[in-house]
Design a protein around this motif. Structure first.
Motif, PDB file in Angstrom:
ATOM      1  N   ASP A  75      29.764   7.342   0.370  1.00 17.85           N
ATOM      2  CA  ASP A  75      29.054   8.147   1.362  1.00 17.85           C
ATOM      3  C   ASP A  75      28.382   7.272   2.422  1.00 17.85           C
ATOM      4  OD1 ASP A  75      27.578   8.167  -1.422  1.00 17.85           O
ATOM      5  OD2 ASP A  75      26.012   8.072   0.089  1.00 17.85           O
ATOM      6  N   ALA A  78      30.995   6.322   4.854  1.00 14.87           N
ATOM      7  CA  ALA A  78      31.324   7.430   5.742  1.00 14.87           C
ATOM      8  C   ALA A  78      30.272   7.530   6.842  1.00 14.87           C
ATOM      9  CB  ALA A  78      31.408   8.734   4.946  1.00 14.87           C
ATOM     10  N   ARG A  79      29.005   7.362   6.460  1.00 15.67           N
ATOM     11  CA  ARG A  79      27.947   7.424   7.478  1.00 15.67           C
ATOM     12  C   ARG A  79      28.025   6.243   8.437  1.00 15.67           C
ATOM     13  NH1 ARG A  79      25.033   9.009   3.001  1.00 15.67           N
ATOM     14  NH2 ARG A  79      24.039   6.975   2.785  1.00 15.67           N
ATOM     15  N   ILE A  92      37.177  21.689   0.443  1.00 11.08           N
ATOM     16  CA  ILE A  92      36.349  22.485  -0.462  1.00 11.08           C
ATOM     17  C   ILE A  92      37.020  23.850  -0.582  1.00 11.08           C
ATOM     18  CG2 ILE A  92      34.031  23.322  -0.962  1.00 11.08           C
ATOM     19  CD1 ILE A  92      34.146  20.274  -0.588  1.00 11.08           C
ATOM     20  N   PHE A  95      35.264  27.336   0.123  1.00  8.18           N
ATOM     21  CA  PHE A  95      34.547  27.446   1.393  1.00  8.18           C
ATOM     22  C   PHE A  95      35.509  27.961   2.450  1.00  8.18           C
ATOM     23  CE2 PHE A  95      30.768  24.230   1.305  1.00  8.18           C
ATOM     24  CZ  PHE A  95      30.197  24.942   0.273  1.00  8.18           C
ATOM     25  N   LEU A 103      30.250  21.288   6.877  1.00  5.73           N
ATOM     26  CA  LEU A 103      29.826  20.275   5.904  1.00  5.73           C
ATOM     27  C   LEU A 103      29.995  18.869   6.484  1.00  5.73           C
ATOM     28  CD1 LEU A 103      28.935  19.998   2.835  1.00  5.73           C
ATOM     29  CD2 LEU A 103      31.334  19.445   2.419  1.00  5.73           C
ATOM     30  N   LEU A 165      33.366  13.795  11.799  1.00  2.00           N
ATOM     31  CA  LEU A 165      32.487  12.674  11.449  1.00  2.00           C
ATOM     32  C   LEU A 165      32.288  11.734  12.629  1.00  2.00           C
ATOM     33  CD1 LEU A 165      33.741  11.743   7.864  1.00  2.00           C
ATOM     34  CD2 LEU A 165      31.711  13.028   8.490  1.00  2.00           C
TER      35      LEU A 165
ATOM     36  N   ALA B 201      25.772  21.729   0.802  1.00  6.50           N
ATOM     37  CA  ALA B 201      26.154  20.457   0.178  1.00  6.50           C
ATOM     38  C   ALA B 201      26.264  20.608  -1.339  1.00  6.50           C
ATOM     39  CB  ALA B 201      25.144  19.370   0.533  1.00  6.50           C
ATOM     40  N   ALA B 204      29.379  22.555  -2.294  1.00  9.40           N
ATOM     41  CA  ALA B 204      30.547  21.717  -2.023  1.00  9.40           C
ATOM     42  C   ALA B 204      30.691  20.660  -3.114  1.00  9.40           C
ATOM     43  CB  ALA B 204      30.422  21.062  -0.659  1.00  9.40           C
ATOM     44  N   ASN B 208      34.065  19.800  -5.133  1.00  9.23           N
ATOM     45  CA  ASN B 208      34.817  18.596  -4.810  1.00  9.23           C
ATOM     46  C   ASN B 208      33.892  17.447  -4.391  1.00  9.23           C
ATOM     47  OD1 ASN B 208      36.608  16.684  -3.913  1.00  9.23           O
ATOM     48  ND2 ASN B 208      37.976  18.171  -2.938  1.00  9.23           N
ATOM     49  N   VAL B 210      34.290  14.326  -4.469  1.00 12.26           N
ATOM     50  CA  VAL B 210      34.950  13.242  -3.734  1.00 12.26           C
ATOM     51  C   VAL B 210      34.929  13.526  -2.236  1.00 12.26           C
ATOM     52  CG1 VAL B 210      37.117  12.014  -3.414  1.00 12.26           C
ATOM     53  CG2 VAL B 210      36.422  12.705  -5.696  1.00 12.26           C
ATOM     54  N   ARG B 211      35.223  14.769  -1.884  1.00 14.07           N
ATOM     55  CA  ARG B 211      35.224  15.157  -0.486  1.00 14.07           C
ATOM     56  C   ARG B 211      33.812  15.077   0.099  1.00 14.07           C
ATOM     57  NH1 ARG B 211      36.907  14.367   3.940  1.00 14.07           N
ATOM     58  NH2 ARG B 211      39.058  14.940   3.485  1.00 14.07           N
ATOM     59  N   VAL B 212      32.842  15.499  -0.686  1.00 18.52           N
ATOM     60  CA  VAL B 212      31.454  15.476  -0.207  1.00 18.52           C
ATOM     61  C   VAL B 212      31.032  14.045   0.120  1.00 18.52           C
ATOM     62  CG1 VAL B 212      29.051  15.906  -0.856  1.00 18.52           C
ATOM     63  CG2 VAL B 212      30.796  17.606  -1.358  1.00 18.52           C
ATOM     64  N   ALA B 213      31.371  13.107  -0.762  1.00 20.57           N
ATOM     65  CA  ALA B 213      31.042  11.704  -0.498  1.00 20.57           C
ATOM     66  C   ALA B 213      31.771  11.225   0.754  1.00 20.57           C
ATOM     67  CB  ALA B 213      31.415  10.840  -1.694  1.00 20.57           C
ATOM     68  N   ALA B 214      33.010  11.680   0.924  1.00 21.53           N
ATOM     69  CA  ALA B 214      33.806  11.214   2.057  1.00 21.53           C
ATOM     70  C   ALA B 214      33.278  11.708   3.402  1.00 21.53           C
ATOM     71  CB  ALA B 214      35.268  11.628   1.878  1.00 21.53           C
ATOM     72  N   VAL B 215      32.463  12.760   3.402  1.00 19.27           N
ATOM     73  CA  VAL B 215      31.853  13.168   4.675  1.00 19.27           C
ATOM     74  C   VAL B 215      30.432  12.606   4.803  1.00 19.27           C
ATOM     75  CG1 VAL B 215      33.262  15.235   4.998  1.00 19.27           C
ATOM     76  CG2 VAL B 215      31.036  15.441   3.888  1.00 19.27           C
ATOM     77  N   GLY B 216      30.076  11.701   3.921  1.00 22.54           N
ATOM     78  CA  GLY B 216      28.811  10.980   4.121  1.00 22.54           C
ATOM     79  C   GLY B 216      27.618  11.559   3.385  1.00 22.54           C
ATOM     80  N   ILE B 217      27.862  12.466   2.426  1.00 21.87           N
ATOM     81  CA  ILE B 217      26.755  13.050   1.666  1.00 21.87           C
ATOM     82  C   ILE B 217      26.872  12.566   0.220  1.00 21.87           C
ATOM     83  CG2 ILE B 217      25.658  15.192   0.913  1.00 21.87           C
ATOM     84  CD1 ILE B 217      27.059  16.564   3.327  1.00 21.87           C
ATOM     85  N   ALA B 218      25.775  12.022  -0.329  1.00 21.16           N
ATOM     86  CA  ALA B 218      25.829  11.516  -1.699  1.00 21.16           C
ATOM     87  C   ALA B 218      25.686  12.673  -2.677  1.00 21.16           C
ATOM     88  CB  ALA B 218      24.715  10.503  -1.926  1.00 21.16           C
TER      89      ALA B 218
END
Lengths: 258, 327
Positions: A75, A78-79, A92, A95, A103, A165, B201, B204, B208, B210-218
């Motif tokens: 994460d 990504a940031r 997701i 969603f 998201l 992103l 978050a 989500a 998933n 893995v996807r959440v981490a990939a968009v920058g959220i821990a």
């Protein structure tokens, strides 16, 4: 020469006896698509996953815009500006399409610990998400559940989330996989548009797409980069042809066009 | 336009108010007590639903929070009633019979506890997460049995209900009002959280990570925060439960309690706002009606649970107001 956006230096990774990555060094320059090709099991996905942080390297360094990111979590990377799409579509499922992109916008903004205002009523979140949906032509599907999308649409949604992103570099692991020939033409157009936002490190099996899109190619075999150069240089390279001989996924186009 | 779910929610909550009011008119104090019990148990379920339903964190250890909240009430009250300070060095800490003070203490203690349990448990997933949360709760259970200071196995009695300014808490309907207000607050909080950025978050991350981490959220931070909020809500419910019974014993910390709270959530409808309330109400109604006929009423509860899990995953709420899709 400009500084590379993404630089991988002497990366090594072993899984027990299997060497997945051996002293890999490569660079992603501003404005380019750098394609990573190689036979199945060559370690392309492992390399992408190490860069994105899903797999931790044994040795070596990964620099994003000059900053060492090799010890950061997924994460945090990504940031820092890495957007990845996965070999197997990863969205997701329960969603809506809009919520998926929201998201990503939220991840970019860094504000996920806001507890009381409704997310769907936050214009900065929703409108930005909608603008990315419009860019990828998904506007009409915004209310659809992601699980109900066609395979090609799900691929697009993943790219849309990556775009949201606003990354410094894209890491795309086989975006054309399973989209069919018409889909892959559309995807080729999409990727050349995406390239104007940020450079792309592209793993792809579709050689027609690779030769159309890539500014530079690196060939990975048994975890090593055996050749790196322009499309023409790679086509002429004897070692590359050697590596592909007898391989299962012998790309016809490598031979046809040489 | 009110959606069907909103309508069902409103009716369910209205029924919970009507029953004790009717009981007041008909002079049936026992029904008021039952409605109070439903409110408190439902609140415990609302807490768990946040972790289990929305967060996908199947905790079989929420008795830890319910029980510790209960013991905080019992311990503070017993010290105050016996005029014994809890500790004198390094600071003088007195007991209290003021509900607001007790609630704040219960919330803080359960929050810290949930932070510790969550921080360790969330390193695992799936069946290991279930087992580790269960293990933590069982540790506290055995500790409470073997610690004689606060009654050990016999539990701890609180002679008088704790007080709340302006209300007579020994009056059934007043105490119902307090419990009901807490349930409403928990429902409101849960509803707000689920629809917020945080809720996006969290849900989500359930589907998933893995996807959440990939968009920058821990995912870990999001889930840990949810676990702490969940533990605090269940803990305050536990604090109220001690006041309802004027008694707390190790049984509130046992895994039966964790299981029952989980049953409320599953029976009512996982990840549905008033699911735990419906579940707790059905549970109490079954206990009262079948319990009179047979000692083994839980056999029939078990049968009902099997039917729900096999054929009606949405629980009672899934039946009353089918979900319309998202999240």
């Amino acid at each position: 020469m400009p500084d590379p956006v993404l630089a991988v230096r002497h990366l090594c990774k072993r899984f027990d006896a299997v060497i997945a990555c051996e002293d890999v060094t490569l660079e992603l320059m501003p404005g380019e698509i750098h394609a990573l090709i190689g036979p199945n099991g060559a370690g392309k996905s492992t390399l992408i996953r190490q860069i994105a942080g899903n797999v931790r390297q044994d040795q070596g360094q990964i620099l994003l815009a000059g900053r060492d990111i090799s010890r950061l979590s997924v994460d945090a990377r990504a940031r820092a500006g890495l957007a990845q799409s996965f070999q197997i579509s990863t969205v997701i499922p329960n969603f809506s399409v809009l919520q998926n992109v929201m998201l990503a916008v939220q991840g970019k903004s860094g504000h996920s610990f806001r507890f009381f205002r409704k997310a769907i009523k936050q214009r900065e979140l929703v409108e930005r998400a909608r603008s990315y949906l419009a860019q990828l032509g998904l506007t009409e599907r915004e209310k659809t559940n992601a699980a109900a999308l066609s395979h090609g649409e799900r691929r697009k949604l993943e790219l849309c989330m990556a775009l949201a992103l606003e990354p410094q570099a894209f890491l795309l692991d086989e975006p054309m996989a399973g989209v069919g020939s018409a889909g892959s033409t559309a995807m080729t157009t999409l990727l050349s548009a995406l390239k104007t936002q940020a450079p792309i490190l592209l793993v792809e099996h579709d050689m027609d797409a690779v030769f159309t899109l890539a500014d530079r190619l690196s060939v990975l075999v048994y975890g090593r980069i055996i050749a790196s150069g322009s499309v023409n240089e790679i086509r002429r390279n004897a070692a590359v042809r050697e590596a592909y001989m007898g391989s299962d996924d012998l790309p016809a186009s490598v031979q046809r066009r040489s | 336009m009110m959606s069907r779910e909103h309508l069902v929610n409103a009716i369910v909550i209205a029924l919970l108010v009507l029953v004790p009011l009717l009981a007041l008119v008909l002079d049936e104090p026992y029904l008021i007590t039952l409605a109070t019990r439903v409110s408190i148990l439902a609140m415990a379920g609302v807490g768990l639903n946040l972790a289990l339903g929305y967060g996908g964190l199947v905790s079989l250890g929420h008795a830890a929070f319910f029980g510790v909240g209960g013991y905080v009430t019992g311990i503070l009250a017993s010290h105050a009633l016996n005029y014994e300070p809890i500790m004198q060095t390094p600071w003088m800490i007195q007991g209290s019979t003021e509900m607001p003070v007790i609630w704040i203490c219960a919330a803080l203690v359960c929050g810290v506890l949930a932070l510790l349990i969550g921080a360790l448990s969330l390193r695992t997933t799936g069946v290991y997460f279930i087992m580790i949360t269960l293990a933590f709760a069982q540790m506290l259970y055995y500790f409470s049995i073997s610690w004689p200071t606060y009654g050990g196995e016999d539990g701890l009695s609180v002679y008088l209900r704790n007080t709340f300014p302006g209300l007579n808490t020994m009056n059934g309907i007043h105490f119902f009002a307090i419990s009901f207000a807490w349930l409403l607050a928990a429902l409101w909080l849960s509803s707000a959280l689920v629809q917020s950025r945080f809720g996006l978050a969290l849900q989500a991350a359930r589907q998933n990570p893995v996807r959440v981490a990939a968009v920058g959220i821990a995912p870990y931070k999001v889930q840990l925060t949810a676990f702490v909020i969940s533990g605090v809500i269940t803990g305050v419910a536990g604090a109220l439960y001690t006041d309802l019974n004027r008694f707390v014993s190790p049984s509130v910390l046992s895994w039966h309690t964790s299981g029952e709270i989980m049953v409320f959530v599953i029976l009512g409808g996982v990840a549905r706002l008033v699911g735990p309330l419906v579940g707790a109400a059905v549970f109490i109604i079954l206990e009262q009606s079948l319990g009179g006929i047979s000692e083994n009423w839980q056999f029939w509860l078990g049968a009902l649970l099997i039917v729900v899990v096999l054929h009606a995953r949405g629980g009672v709420m899934g039946f009353l107001a089918p979900e319309n899709g998202h999240a």
